[in-house]
Each structure stands twice: as C-alpha cells, then as structure tokens.
Design a protein around this motif. Structure first.
Motif, mmCIF file in Angstrom:
data_model
loop_
_atom_site.group_PDB
_atom_site.id
_atom_site.type_symbol
_atom_site.label_atom_id
_atom_site.label_comp_id
_atom_site.label_asym_id
_atom_site.label_seq_id
_atom_site.Cartn_x
_atom_site.Cartn_y
_atom_site.Cartn_z
ATOM 1 N N GLY A 91 31.865 16.368 40.530
ATOM 2 C CA GLY A 91 30.704 16.861 39.798
ATOM 3 C C GLY A 91 30.794 18.325 39.438
ATOM 4 O O GLY A 91 29.773 19.027 39.383
ATOM 5 N N LEU A 92 32.011 18.832 39.201
ATOM 6 C CA LEU A 92 32.184 20.244 38.870
ATOM 7 C C LEU A 92 31.498 20.584 37.550
ATOM 8 O O LEU A 92 31.557 19.814 36.581
ATOM 9 C CB LEU A 92 33.669 20.581 38.763
ATOM 10 N N ALA A 93 30.872 21.768 37.514
ATOM 11 C CA ALA A 93 30.179 22.201 36.307
ATOM 12 C C ALA A 93 31.144 22.680 35.233
ATOM 13 O O ALA A 93 30.799 22.695 34.054
ATOM 14 C CB ALA A 93 29.190 23.313 36.653
ATOM 15 N N HIS A 94 32.364 23.093 35.642
ATOM 16 C CA HIS A 94 33.344 23.639 34.710
ATOM 17 C C HIS A 94 34.727 23.085 35.059
ATOM 18 O O HIS A 94 34.972 22.680 36.199
ATOM 19 C CB HIS A 94 33.375 25.172 34.787
ATOM 20 N N PRO A 95 35.666 23.088 34.108
ATOM 21 C CA PRO A 95 37.037 22.633 34.402
ATOM 22 C C PRO A 95 37.792 23.676 35.225
ATOM 23 O O PRO A 95 38.085 24.768 34.746
ATOM 24 C CB PRO A 95 37.654 22.446 33.010
ATOM 25 N N VAL A 96 38.096 23.344 36.447
ATOM 26 C CA VAL A 96 38.755 24.257 37.392
ATOM 27 C C VAL A 96 40.162 23.744 37.677
ATOM 28 O O VAL A 96 40.357 22.550 37.928
ATOM 29 C CB VAL A 96 37.947 24.350 38.706
ATOM 30 N N THR A 97 41.134 24.647 37.656
ATOM 31 C CA THR A 97 42.519 24.265 37.932
ATOM 32 C C THR A 97 42.908 24.612 39.370
ATOM 33 O O THR A 97 42.225 25.372 40.052
ATOM 34 C CB THR A 97 43.491 24.971 36.978
ATOM 35 N N ILE A 98 44.039 24.064 39.787
ATOM 36 C CA ILE A 98 44.594 24.401 41.096
ATOM 37 C C ILE A 98 44.852 25.905 41.181
ATOM 38 O O ILE A 98 44.566 26.540 42.205
ATOM 39 C CB ILE A 98 45.912 23.628 41.339
ATOM 40 N N ARG A 99 45.376 26.497 40.092
ATOM 41 C CA ARG A 99 45.654 27.940 40.100
ATOM 42 C C ARG A 99 44.371 28.753 40.256
ATOM 43 O O ARG A 99 44.356 29.789 40.935
ATOM 44 C CB ARG A 99 46.390 28.346 38.830
ATOM 45 N N HIS A 100 43.284 28.312 39.632
ATOM 46 C CA HIS A 100 42.006 29.003 39.820
ATOM 47 C C HIS A 100 41.628 29.047 41.298
ATOM 48 O O HIS A 100 41.135 30.068 41.807
ATOM 49 C CB HIS A 100 40.892 28.291 39.043
ATOM 50 N N LEU A 101 41.818 27.932 41.989
ATOM 51 C CA LEU A 101 41.481 27.887 43.415
ATOM 52 C C LEU A 101 42.386 28.813 44.211
ATOM 53 O O LEU A 101 41.914 29.566 45.079
ATOM 54 C CB LEU A 101 41.608 26.455 43.942
ATOM 55 N N LEU A 102 43.674 28.763 43.951
ATOM 56 C CA LEU A 102 44.636 29.580 44.692
ATOM 57 C C LEU A 102 44.362 31.071 44.535
ATOM 58 O O LEU A 102 44.597 31.854 45.465
ATOM 59 C CB LEU A 102 46.057 29.270 44.217
ATOM 60 N N THR A 103 43.879 31.476 43.367
ATOM 61 C CA THR A 103 43.699 32.903 43.060
ATOM 62 C C THR A 103 42.250 33.364 43.191
ATOM 63 O O THR A 103 41.930 34.504 42.846
ATOM 64 C CB THR A 103 44.190 33.204 41.630
ATOM 65 N N HIS A 104 41.371 32.502 43.686
ATOM 66 C CA HIS A 104 39.944 32.838 43.848
ATOM 67 C C HIS A 104 39.310 33.232 42.520
ATOM 68 O O HIS A 104 38.509 34.176 42.449
ATOM 69 C CB HIS A 104 39.761 33.943 44.891
ATOM 70 N N THR A 105 39.653 32.507 41.472
ATOM 71 C CA THR A 105 39.044 32.741 40.158
ATOM 72 C C THR A 105 38.320 31.490 39.658
ATOM 73 O O THR A 105 38.119 31.325 38.459
ATOM 74 C CB THR A 105 40.107 33.170 39.128
ATOM 75 N N SER A 106 37.912 30.615 40.553
ATOM 76 C CA SER A 106 37.284 29.349 40.165
ATOM 77 C C SER A 106 35.850 29.512 39.686
ATOM 78 O O SER A 106 35.324 28.642 38.992
ATOM 79 C CB SER A 106 37.296 28.371 41.334
ATOM 80 N N GLY A 107 35.187 30.601 40.097
ATOM 81 C CA GLY A 107 33.768 30.780 39.793
ATOM 82 C C GLY A 107 32.844 29.985 40.693
ATOM 83 O O GLY A 107 31.619 30.069 40.567
ATOM 84 N N LEU A 108 33.396 29.208 41.629
ATOM 85 C CA LEU A 108 32.572 28.387 42.519
ATOM 86 C C LEU A 108 31.944 29.244 43.617
ATOM 87 O O LEU A 108 32.567 30.184 44.113
ATOM 88 C CB LEU A 108 33.413 27.280 43.143
ATOM 89 N N PRO A 109 30.730 28.911 44.047
ATOM 90 C CA PRO A 109 30.070 29.676 45.117
ATOM 91 C C PRO A 109 30.305 29.048 46.486
ATOM 92 O O PRO A 109 30.593 27.855 46.601
ATOM 93 C CB PRO A 109 28.593 29.565 44.738
#
Length: 361
Positions: A91-109
């Motif tokens: 149910g993610l609000a935005h398309p998040v990649t594995i790299r976003h998670l690894l680099t803390h740039t996902s925007g998730l709280p």
C-alpha cells in the motif's frame, strides 16, 4: 577506570559521560588491537572484557545492506527494482526502489509504535513481516528528494531479503555473511553469549525510562531493574525487527566486517560491490557526524578533508560506532553499555578522530 594506550583519555571520557563500560577494537595495516574499559554490570562490579557481548543496534543496517547487495550480485534482485516487485500488499503511496531504501531517500516515515519494539527472553520472536506491519507505509513524501534516516527503510529491506532469499532474514545473513566472514555475531543470545553479556543502562532520570511502559506495555515490570548508582539496568531483550538493529556480539565479532571493506581484492563481496557501497549515492546529513551523504548502508562524513564512512548504533541501554577511514586502511568499532544520545555519538566521533590522528597500539 584505568587508562589504555589504544585510546588515551577514553576511560576518563566515558566516566564523564556516565558510561559504565565499553569495548574498543581498531584494525589497521598492522593488524587488530582491542581494549576494554569499565563495568559490564554495575551491581556485580563485573568488568568489561574484550569478549563481553553488546547490542550493535543500528550498525546492523550495514549487514542488511551488504545482504541486499550480495543478492543483487547473485542476480536475484536489482538495486533499482521497485520494492513492490518483491513485496506484495504494501500500500505504498509512492513508487519506492531498493536503492531509495538503502540510501534513506524513500520519503517513508517511522512510527513510534515500531521505533522501540522489543521482545523479552522467552517471548515469541516476531517475523520480519509482523514487525513491518507496525509501520505506516501508506504515508510519506515522494522518494528521492532528500536524505532522511529512518528505520522503516531497513525493516522493509529485511523483508525483501527474507522473500528473495527464500529463508528468514537472520538465517540468510548468518549463512551468507557472518559465517563466511568468520564473525561470531548472532541475532539472539546463545548460552555462551548470555554468560558474557553486558547489562545495558539508562540514566535513572532518563526520559525514556517512564516512557518504556507506555511504548512497550508487554514489558511492564519485566524489563527494568532496580536503580544502582544513578543507573537503571535492563534485562535481556531483542529487537522485533532484526534488520534494523538486531545483531549481538563481542567487539571482535564486528571486526571481520570492517576488514572486508579494507581489503583490496574480492572477498565475501566483490570489490566492485563494496566500492559501490562506499560511494555517495545521495547528498545530505544522515547522522551526528556523517553530514556528507549516504552510500549503500554506510553514511559518509569528512573532517579536514579526510573522508570517513560510519554507522552509529543506539537504543535502550547501548550505543555503538562502526567506522572506516578507507584511505588510511583504518577501521574502528566502539561498543558502550549506556543508552544512545547525541553526546555519545559526538564522543564516539572524537574517539575515532583521536585514533586516526594518534599512534595506534
């Protein structure tokens, strides 16, 4: 606390900071040195030894990142895959990649409910999916816009590892990383570790202490000990989300991971993969000292033109620092049995810099 030539003045610094005990390991081109300071348990006056077991807490994220990179090297996932390519029903609000998670740039709280979720000895251990359910994944900002350090990123990565590897996160990290590295770190106390475990401490008046029963209602009356010398000890516990901070070990158990990143050839991870992990992927502050940006797992900092990579660790009862100075061939692990706070991150940074600038050994 006595002095030690490995880190002159550290014993006095720890005492001033109210840290009961610590263990330190330094790896350089000459080998590995280790030292112990203070008390592993204040009530019994048991001294810290280099074999004393501590929580590593958030520096576990380095191992989670390495596990993800290893799966990418095996062709089992891509770093720019969408998380939803591997996990259903988020149910993610935005398309998040594995790299976003690894680099803390996902925007998730993060959520407070998930932030300090723990289980006590004898309690059932939640799966990565159960721990992940405590986060609000339908909230957040568009990804890729800023570095914002959040535990939720690595809680998600833990579930990605479990699903892609086809086995529990802890089992894969142990089999694919810890054992090949020759590390004795674990995700749960075994009998040998339990007998060597440091007691973690809060200050008697630490704001976290009265908050614990509210944050962790299932631990009421089962987690904290009677105050001793202005400190409150914590009984044995584990983090519900192992991927964000679940590793346990003695200081020497965390040295092989640093050595892996200081070698010039392929190891458990190919050199090219390690170089990618130690390349700034996103600019921005991710820690007290690491203000340059993030690599894959690692955080980047710089002092007087000298680059370093690190990851702090902190939570109930413990604070840690894992650091690399790649150009100097230097790695440092510092483990302390006092609840993490910004002052201890600054102390760890000062210790690391003193070791870099001074003679080692």
């Amino acid at each position: 606390m006595g002095g030690n030539p490995l880190a002159p003045g550290l014993a006095a610094d720890l005492e001033r900071a109210g840290v009961p005990g610590a263990a330190l390991a330094v790896v350089d081109r000459g080998g590995v040195s280790a030292a112990a300071f203070g008390q592993a348990d204040v009530a019994s006056h048991e001294a810290v030894a280099t074999e004393t077991v501590f929580h590593l807490f958030s520096a576990t994220k380095l191992y989670t990142a390495a596990a993800v990179v290893l799966l990418a090297e095996q062709g089992r996932l891509g770093l720019d895959d969408l998380v939803t390519d591997h996990l259903d029903g988020l149910g993610l609000a935005h398309p998040v990649t594995i790299r976003h998670l690894l680099t803390h740039t996902s925007g998730l709280p993060d959520t407070l409910k998930a932030f300090v979720a723990v289980h006590l000895a004898g309690d059932p251990v939640p799966s990565t999916a159960e721990a992940l359910a405590r986060y609000r994944l339908d909230k957040g900002k568009p990804p890729g816009t800023e570095v914002a350090y959040r535990n939720v990123n690595y809680a998600l990565l833990g579930e990605v590892v479990s699903v892609v590897a086809g086995e529990p996160y802890e089992a894969f990290v142990t089999r694919a990383l810890l054992e090949p590295l020759g590390s004795g770190a674990t995700f749960a106390y075994d009998d040998g570790q339990r007998s060597r475990a440091a007691t973690g401490y809060l200050g008697r008046w630490d704001p976290m202490r009265p908050a614990l029963p509210l944050l962790l209602p299932g631990t009421r009356g089962r987690l904290t000990q009677k105050p001793v010398a202005g400190l409150v000890g914590l009984d044995e516990f584990g983090l519900d989300s192992a991927a964000i901070g679940g590793l346990l070990g003695a200081v020497g158990d965390f040295v092989p991971f640093l050595q892996e990143f200081l070698r010039d050839d392929d190891g458990v991870l190919p050199r090219a993969a390690r170089d990618q992990m130690l390349t700034v992927q996103a600019a921005g502050s991710a820690g007290i000292a690491s203000t340059v940006g993030t690599g894959l797992g690692w955080k980047a900092g710089e002092v007087d033109g000298v680059a370093f990579w690190n990851h702090e660790g902190g939570g109930p009862g413990f604070a840690t620092e894992s650091r690399l100075y790649p150009d100097a061939g230097l790695g440092i692990v510092l483990l302390m049995n006092r609840t993490h706070k910004p002052a201890l991150s600054r102390l760890a940074h000062d210790v690391a810099e003193a070791i870099r600038l001074g003679p080692v050994g």
